[in-house]
Design an enzyme around this catalytic site. Structure first.
Site, short mmCIF file in Angstrom:
data_model
loop_
_atom_site.label_atom_id
_atom_site.label_comp_id
_atom_site.label_asym_id
_atom_site.label_seq_id
_atom_site.Cartn_x
_atom_site.Cartn_y
_atom_site.Cartn_z
N HIS A 244 43.33 38.22 39.61
CA HIS A 244 44.69 37.66 39.67
C HIS A 244 45.04 36.79 38.46
CE1 HIS A 244 44.31 38.89 43.91
NE2 HIS A 244 45.60 38.75 44.02
N ASP B 95 46.04 44.06 35.72
CA ASP B 95 45.69 43.24 36.88
C ASP B 95 45.76 44.06 38.16
OD1 ASP B 95 46.08 41.12 39.07
OD2 ASP B 95 45.87 39.87 37.30
N GLY B 96 44.82 43.82 39.08
CA GLY B 96 44.85 44.52 40.35
C GLY B 96 46.13 44.26 41.14
N HIS B 97 46.71 43.10 40.97
CA HIS B 97 47.93 42.71 41.69
C HIS B 97 49.09 42.62 40.70
CE1 HIS B 97 50.68 40.99 44.49
NE2 HIS B 97 49.78 40.56 45.35
N HIS C 263 48.49 48.39 49.20
CA HIS C 263 48.88 47.01 49.45
C HIS C 263 50.38 46.84 49.18
CE1 HIS C 263 49.11 42.65 48.69
NE2 HIS C 263 47.95 42.54 49.31
N GLU D 242 46.49 45.23 54.03
CA GLU D 242 47.88 44.75 53.92
C GLU D 242 48.77 45.84 53.34
OE1 GLU D 242 47.38 41.15 51.48
OE2 GLU D 242 47.06 40.04 53.34
N GLU E 30 54.32 41.68 55.98
CA GLU E 30 54.12 40.38 55.36
C GLU E 30 55.44 39.85 54.77
OE1 GLU E 30 51.02 40.35 52.39
OE2 GLU E 30 51.76 38.48 51.51
N CYS F 100 55.97 38.17 52.18
CA CYS F 100 56.04 38.46 50.74
C CYS F 100 56.41 39.91 50.46
CB CYS F 100 54.70 38.17 50.07
SG CYS F 100 54.42 36.41 49.75
N CYS G 84 50.67 32.58 49.85
CA CYS G 84 51.67 33.19 48.96
C CYS G 84 53.07 33.13 49.56
CB CYS G 84 51.29 34.63 48.66
SG CYS G 84 50.81 35.58 50.12
N CYS G 85 53.16 33.29 50.89
CA CYS G 85 54.48 33.45 51.50
C CYS G 85 55.35 32.19 51.48
CB CYS G 85 54.35 33.97 52.93
SG CYS G 85 53.56 35.58 53.06
#
Lengths: 638, 638
Positions: free
Chosen positions: B144, B192-194, B255, B307, B323, B325, B399-400
């Protein structure tokens, strides 16, 4: 060879709290029916396949590295050894059933390898020896060290009892001796995150008579609920059955296999101690499971997340986890509850679970396995979890395949019991039964036909009671002895035939196998407006391959029309198919919309369709495609 | 202060491929309605609460340790810094809206702390500085680092644009300069993975005009699908959107937040480059989402496991992940699709998502947050996952909450746009709009009432078009200008009023808010035989607390009877409730059974019940209890 009578996986012939006693290991043999065929496939295909997979996946290399015979890195998950032990247990049961030079040779090699991997102090675990030397017992939550030992003990007892080979038991006993020095009052006050050791220790106690093993099992049970296992987070405590003490549990929760291995071990402790509080708790937990957390197939553990039980009635069909090992654990638990109480409902659940949730876990070929057993699939390959319509040769976590192998190899164990009054037959399969001066021949085409013919080949002179389970699904059963009706009404439960039996006596039990529809409790969201088809002990399903020209998701069943059954020798190795009237619904008016106001376009039947249902256990043995157990009812939208 | 016009989170006034252009940052202000109230709570309660939580959870300590101002161990997950940046972004938007000495002081402290934590080479990440020094960029899959940088950039731009404060932007730019030396053609070929960095880099390009930032965003997009991110396992590739290249995606998968941050970034790249292949792919993906993977609430990401998005039509109600987010990501993506195309369907989805999936994520108090937003709950506390009926003050993965805070603080940005023809109003709320010589006052009690009165306070002399979105859920809309009907039919889409506007002109748009029932596609298993209640943009639900004396799971709705609505000033901060006829079903005949043959005991209505539905967003603000959006239809079992 041992001088003791051989025993099956559970030797409860002297258990003080056992209402029913187990039979000797070879007391029941299958001949000519479904289970004989599955045992033959298990022996001829599954076991050799499993051994190859243990080689390929690295389980054997891990032991070789631990033994100093090879170099390299540990491969796979922390519990890789347990797969070797489960395979060995299966092989031992098979050799006890029918000797095999080939299996014997493979087992010799493996046992010798296991021996070589054992440490001087008795410790034996390839992961902690190879990957984390010096860190044994540092992660009880996830380390699976006692779990692996439990499987080693069970395999060792299978050899000792089945073939008289005590080598693995000597290895296991050395490890257990060491474990006694590590865990217990005044020593480590904790236990393994994954239950399994408990039932193994009780079994070791049954074999050896050494009370300390039973005491250690009880001690380890009592470590749960003391916040000693899981990380200090509420959710994980539930996952590890560490939220409340074992005797305070009101239901089953958390990781399903862990939960039911624990209840199985607790039931074993009850059988030996008669601790009434344990049986009360276990009964409450079993009720909780069957009243709200059980799939129609007998599968348990609804959630993919944490492989766990959900809330009551949380039983999604397509998202079912229903791990094969969870179903096997359920069977093991129910077997002990049956021994404890003699109540037919436990044998009923064993039957349901065995014919559906467990048997679906393995392909007809014996070489492909499901980890996850959903009750519906859209037929698409799954990229994100273990589900989907394709059985795999093996799994990264390969607990299920050898678990199925050892169960099938020892299946005769779960067929019958005895007590002071006589003999109880819980499950029906063509074969022979021999115990304590009684020999029976059982002829039946069960589960395809409901007639069971039992011939007394040998009997003691004194009267005794033959108790035959009439399954809970059965109405209208009848029974004849030597051609004459022997009971007025034959209701579900145990039909008890008390008489002075003579050689040549014939009992004919008739269990009508009418295909019929069942519904689920309205609080189950996934089955609303749906029915499932059952016939005898089998749950049925629809597969896309049997319904060309339409989409399975568009099919509905007319529950007002009769269901018919027919034997189909060519389909899926020979099955009774069930046919139903149905229709295909026209969903084209939706035109890619996902939601719309009601009444926008009434659902219309496009065409009548004959539905062909096949046993759920046999799904996914042809071309991959959609499958569903729960079928929408046509009349709800008529 | 900056000399440039301020901008909102997306500055697409000069984007070549933008059909619609964004307005300046303060162009829309809310006054007196639902959003004004939520912004006030966000400012007065949520932001101070969030700052306290950042202190408590360790986010600020992590930065202090990284800055050498404190000692100790890193706390929390690898992406803790991003929560600080999202909070800062929210604070910047709030200060731009209404100055605040208190917020200003807090931000000064935080920005100074962030500056102190930056390395000499520009690198800035407290996790890798404190917990894994020397290992930066070693785990792009889970690390991240670029994700956190993306959030830093977005916060920095919010300050630069909103308050003129360029300090955080200077910090971010130093980090970005360093990142340019690490990633790109001839350097590291991975990402980045996200996803998140992509949209941030495009926004940085929009602010600075430096093409290299746009190029890096494009480069990072193109690293996906090359098996460079996820571990070499097929399932994980899907989770990380690394299974196929970005332009070959046929749907949304893996995800959900990652997936939609990626599509948002891709849409941003499209807006700047006009790359037609990207828009084609994004349109296909958006269709895939809304046609099969979207909850009625606008929530996305059905699966708890990973997720992630499920298969099409895999939309369980109680097990929904949805979620918060993910819903915010969906809104951000649809906003860019709206800018790209001008199609009303994107604004429709923004409205649905905002009023339901997103708004449910935060309590009425502003101090409690859902991570998971199910569409049904049995009301029981959840031990094993993030679901259940209790919002929490903060989350281990938090995160949310700050994501909701920054969205609410910048919500005016998403209300209107302009193009060569004039002005487009996409969302309705009481307030004012001011842009390019045009000033409007908007009076409405939306979403409670459907009348929207727009007064022209200032206008240019040349004719221009006022385009008003007529929501897709609306039938029978009407419009008047200065009291006279101004259109024959007012269909969903954009109602275009083209005229020479004069000060004092009044437009009255009438959007009938009839409560009505909707149904879901028959292939959605969880909603079979059920309907949901909608009124205007709001999805409704039943809560146990409004239905004493019965169990929510036993209630059914009579869809043949009319629904009525009534304003209830005292309930849930003031909501319109919807009342329906229904009945309570008698499930007592089940007597703890989970399955039974059909026809065993016909379901019987126990008593008629008046159902009271409240807006879904407001659920779980009273005593915890059962809730459901999808309600069984009474007539299906009549």
């Amino acid at each position: 060879m041992t001088s003791k009578p051989t025993a099956g996986p559970v030797e409860a012939t002297r258990s003080p709290a056992a209402t029913l006693k187990t039979l000797a290991g070879g007391a029941v043999t299958f001949e000519g029916g479904l289970w004989a065929r599955r045992q033959a496939v298990n022996r001829a295909a599954a076991l050799p396949h499993g051994l190859r997979m243990l080689e390929t996946a690295g389980n054997l290399d891990n032991l070789r590295i631990a033994a100093g015979r090879a170099t390299g890195r540990f491969r796979g998950r922390v519990f890789m050894d347990s797969d070797v032990y489960k395979w060995l247990e299966a092989a031992a049961f098979e050799m006890a059933r029918v000797p095999s030079a080939e299996l014997s040779k493979s087992c010799d090699t493996l046992i010798e390898l296991v021996a070589a991997a054992q440490g001087d102090d008795g410790y034996l675990n390839s992961y902690y020896t190879v990957a984390e030397p010096g860190r044994r017992w540092t992660d009880l939550t996830h380390g699976h060290e006692l779990y692996c030992l439990g499987h080693m003990i069970q395999a060792a007892l299978a050899f000792r009892r089945g073939t008289g080979d005590g080598r693995l038991l000597a290895i296991a006993t050395r490890f257990v001796d060491y474990v006694h020095s590590v865990f217990g009052p005044g020593r480590r006050l904790t236990t393994d995150g994954h239950a399994e050791i408990e039932m193994a220790l009780v079994e070791l106690y049954r074999e050896t008579g050494e009370r300390r093993h039973l005491d250690l099992a009880s001690f380890l049970l009592d470590q749960r609920g003391c916040n000693r296992i899981g990380p200090n987070r509420h959710d994980s405590l539930a996952a590890f059955q560490d939220r409340v003490p074992v005797r305070e549990a009101t239901g089953v929760e958390g990781h399903a296999v862990r939960a039911l291995y624990l209840t199985t071990g607790a039931a074993d402790v009850y059988l030996e101690t008669g601790d009434a509080a344990l049986l009360q708790t276990l009964t409450r937990q079993w009720d909780d499971m069957v009243e709200g957390k059980l799939y129609l197939t007998g599968g348990v553990g609804a959630r993919h997340l944490a492989e766990s039980f959900g809330h009551p009635y949380e039983l999604p069909s397509d998202l079912a986890y229903s791990e094969t090992c969870g179903a096997i654990a359920s069977l093991m638990w129910s077997w002990r509850m049956l021994l404890a109480t003699g109540h037919a409902r436990y044998a009923d659940l064993i039957e349901r679970t065995l014919y559906n949730a467990i048997l679906a876990g393995v392909s007809l070929s014996g070489e492909r396995y499901f980890y996850v057993n959903p009750l519906a699939s859209n037929g698409e390959v799954e990229h994100l979890h273990r589900g989907g319509p394709l059985r795999k040769p093996w799994h990264l976590v390969a607990c299920c395949p050898p678990n199925v192998m050892r169960l099938l190899a020892s299946l005769g164990h779960y067929v019958a019991t005895r007590d002071g009054s006589g003999l109880q037959v819980h499950q029906y399969a063509a074969g022979r039964l021999q115990t304590s001066g009684i020999r029976l021949t059982i002829e039946t085409a069960y589960p395809w036909e409901g007639r069971v013919r039992i011939t007394v080949d040998e009997t003691s002179a004194t009267p005794w009671t033959l108790a035959l389970r009439v399954p809970g699904w059965c109405t209208g059963a009848g029974v004849r002895v030597n051609g004459s009706p022997a009971a007025d009404t034959v209701a579900p439960g145990y039909l008890r035939l008390d008489r002075a039996w003579a050689r040549g006596d014939v009992v004919e039990l008739d269990l009508p196998l009418e295909a019929h529809c069942v519904e689920a409790h309205p609080w189950v969201e996934s089955t609303r407006g749906c029915v499932a088809v059952e016939r005898g002990p089998l749950v049925y399903c629809l597969e896309q391959v049997d319904h060309p020209g339409g989409r399975l998701a568009d099919l509905e069943i007319d529950t007002g029309a009769p269901l018919t059954s027919a034997w189909d020798a060519d389909r899926l190795g020979g099955v009774a198919v069930v046919r139903a009237q149905g229709r295909e619904v026209d969903t084209s008016s939706w035109q890619h919309r996902l939601y719309r106001p009601i009444g926008a376009a009434p659902a219309a039947a496009r065409r009548p369709v004959q539905l062909t249902a096949v046993p759920y256990y046999a799904w996914a043995n042809r071309e991959p495609g959609a499958m569903r157990v729960w079928i929408p009812r046509a009349e709800d939208r008529a």
